[in-house]
Every structure is written in structure tokens, then in C-alpha cells.
Design an enzyme around this catalytic site. Structure first.
Site, PDB file in Angstrom:
ATOM      1  N   ASP A   1      39.813  14.919  65.159  1.00  0.00           N
ATOM      2  CA  ASP A   1      40.594  15.379  66.119  1.00  0.00           C
ATOM      3  C   ASP A   1      39.874  16.560  66.783  1.00  0.00           C
ATOM      4  O   ASP A   1      39.050  17.119  66.335  1.00  0.00           O
ATOM      5  CB  ASP A   1      42.063  15.921  65.763  1.00  0.00           C
ATOM      6  CG  ASP A   1      43.025  15.753  66.897  1.00  0.00           C
ATOM      7  OD1 ASP A   1      43.189  14.605  67.356  1.00  0.00           O
ATOM      8  OD2 ASP A   1      43.857  16.607  67.125  1.00  0.00           O
TER       9      ASP A   1
ATOM     10  N   ASP B   1      38.952   8.784  64.116  1.00  0.00           N
ATOM     11  CA  ASP B   1      38.299   9.858  64.786  1.00  0.00           C
ATOM     12  C   ASP B   1      38.474  11.253  64.032  1.00  0.00           C
ATOM     13  O   ASP B   1      39.288  11.355  63.308  1.00  0.00           O
ATOM     14  CB  ASP B   1      38.637  10.090  66.053  1.00  0.00           C
ATOM     15  CG  ASP B   1      40.333   9.962  66.417  1.00  0.00           C
ATOM     16  OD1 ASP B   1      40.960   9.095  65.960  1.00  0.00           O
ATOM     17  OD2 ASP B   1      40.568  11.294  66.224  1.00  0.00           O
TER      18      ASP B   1
END
Ligand SMILES: [Zn+2]
Length: 272
Positions: free
Chosen positions: A214, A212
């Protein structure tokens, strides 16, 4: 302990990584620090004896801040393990390290709190300050970087991992602060794992999969758990293949500085 319960290489981060091992045995290991996250699975990979620790437990019951880190590392060493590989999921703090990248970090920033981060916390243990300027095994990093490149998954061969307490994800301000401080990836399990491995004179190498972006660099609503699990699931076979390749090329003899970590220090406790 029978020969089938010995291992030379340890892998922390079991889920999805060892299910296809032939002749694997699950072993209950007890330690002075209680039981590890779960039963360890020992088997052979590329002619090497390997012990797998499912970091979060096979049913994923341990959140990052409750993982029995000391028991996990102690259990590995008690089986004969000298080298530890630690795959993990991380968030990226930089746009040039997108989702799906592999990072072999060379530095760590510990932002955890409230976790027991040492084996040397008073009598009978001695006062022991291990060197930690270079937290990761240089040989393990080199082997992992080459193996990933050979497998066509060109890794980022360096980077600073900031380890946060969790279990929540970062705020945008925290994320921006970590990036400004030089961190490139953020995770929740890398510490005290790296410290404890060093305190037991084990080699320790992190293989971080970016799952992912952040909060600080994410333009949407920030990281969600579903996102992280989906990306990890999509990459687990690739990560397993890479791990097996790394295991096959780790040197039998440890010529790195890691085994000498405790030379001349009075540990006060008998290491397994
Ligand atoms: Zn080493």
C-alpha cells in the site's frame, strides 16, 4: 429447488476459481435485494456441494462499492449454504507481509461509506444488533490456516483487514494512519460482506492474497491496477488449489458460535 441447486459451502470471488469444475451448473437466483453479482455456479468439490459467486460479475463489471453484497449473501443462504469462504486481493501495510503472502485475518476495520451494510434496516425487519467482536468464523480460520500450511503456503494466521470505500487506492497519509491503527492489510470488498454473513448466521472466512504494497510503505509511485491484476493472475491457480483443500476439510457439522448468532433475536424477516 432441485437437489443439484443446493450447496453447503459458498465461495465469493469466482473469477478463475471454478472454471475447472466438472458438472457445474450456472443458476439464476433472485433475492428480495435484487439479483446477485451474476449467476451462481454450483458444483462438487472434494465431495462437497459448493456455490460460487463471481463477486465482480463474470465480466468484472461491478466495482467494489457497487457489488450487490446483500443479494450475494442472501442467495447463498437460500441455496442452503452455511459456510462462506471469501478469497480477496489486498494491499499490505507491513513490510513483513510481502507480495504473494496469504493472510487469514482475525479482525476487520470498516472504513467503507455509502454501502448498505445490514439486512435489518427498518420494518418489516426488527431491530437486530448482532455480535461482531470476532468477525470471522474461528473454525473456518483454523481450517484455512492448517490447509495453507499443509500446502506449503505458510499463511499469516491473523491480521487486521481495513476495508476502504474505493474504488481509488489509499493516499500515503491514509495508509500510514491505517497501519498506525493496527491494520496489516487493506482491501475494498471485505465489508459489508463479513457483517452481512454474520447477520444471516453464516460462517465467514477471508483468505486474503497480498497483491501490492500500500501507498504508505511503497517507495515508488504507489499501487497501480495493472500490478494488482498481474499478481492475482499469477497466484490464482495456487489460491484455487488452496480453496479446494479448505473445502474438503471444513467440518460437515458447524460447532462454532456462528449458527447461533440470531438466537433470541426478533429478525422480523423470514430468512431463506
Ligand atoms: Zn462458524
Amino acid at each position: 429447488m432441485s437437489a443439484s441447486h443446493r450447496a453447503e459451502i459458498g465461495v465469493i470471488g469466482g473469477s478463475g476459481l471454478y472454471e475447472f469444475l466438472v458438472d457445474a451448473v450456472a443458476v439464476e437466483v433472485d433475492t428480495p435485494y435484487g439479483p446477485p453479482s451474476d449467476r451462481l455456479v454450483i458444483g462438487e468439490v472434494a465431495g462437497r456441494r459448493v456455490a460460487f459467486v463471481p463477486r465482480h460479475g463474470v465480466d468484472h463489471r461491478w466495482p467494489p462499492h457497487r457489488i450487490p453484497y446483500r443479494a450475494n449473501l442472501w442467495a447463498l443462504r437460500s441455496l442452503g449454504v452455511g459456510q462462506v469462504l471469501a478469497p480477496c486481493a489486498v494491499g499490505s501495510l507491513r513490510h513483513d507481509r510481502p507480495i504473494g503472502s496469504l493472510v487469514i485475518p482475525d479482525q476487520v476495520i470498516d472504513r467503507t461509506s455509502g454501502r448498505v451494510g445490514t439486512f435489518y434496516d427498518g420494518p418489516p425487519a426488527g431491530i437486530v444488533h448482532v455480535a461482531f467482536a470476532d468477525p470471522y468464523c474461528p473454525v473456518g480460520r483454523d481450517v484455512a490456516t492448517r490447509a495453507a500450511a499443509a500446502a506449503g503456503w505458510a499463511p499469516f494466521g491473523d491480521g487486521t483487514l481495513v476495508v476502504i470505500e474505493g474504488p481509488r487506492f489509499s493516499s500515503r497519509a491514509e495508509s500510514a494512519w491505517y497501519a498506525a491503527g493496527g491494520a496489516s492489510i487493506v482491501g475494498m470488498t471485505g465489508q459489508p460482506e463479513a457483517t452481512l454473513a454474520r447477520e444471516l448466521a453464516l460462517c465467514y472466512t477471508t483468505l486474503a492474497l497480498v497483491t501490492d504494497l500500500d501507498a504508505g510503505i511503497e517507495t515508488g509511485s504507489g499501487v497501480t491496477m495493472a500490478e494488482v491484476f498481474a499478481i492475482f493472475g499469477k497466484n490464482v491457480a495456487r489460491l484455487r488449489d488452496l480453496l479446494f483443500a479448505v473445502i474438503g476439510t471444513l467440518p460437515q457439522e458447524r460447532r462454532c458460535p456462528c449458527p447461533a448468532t440470531l438466537d433470541g433475536l426478533r429478525t422480523g424477516i423470514v430468512l431463506p
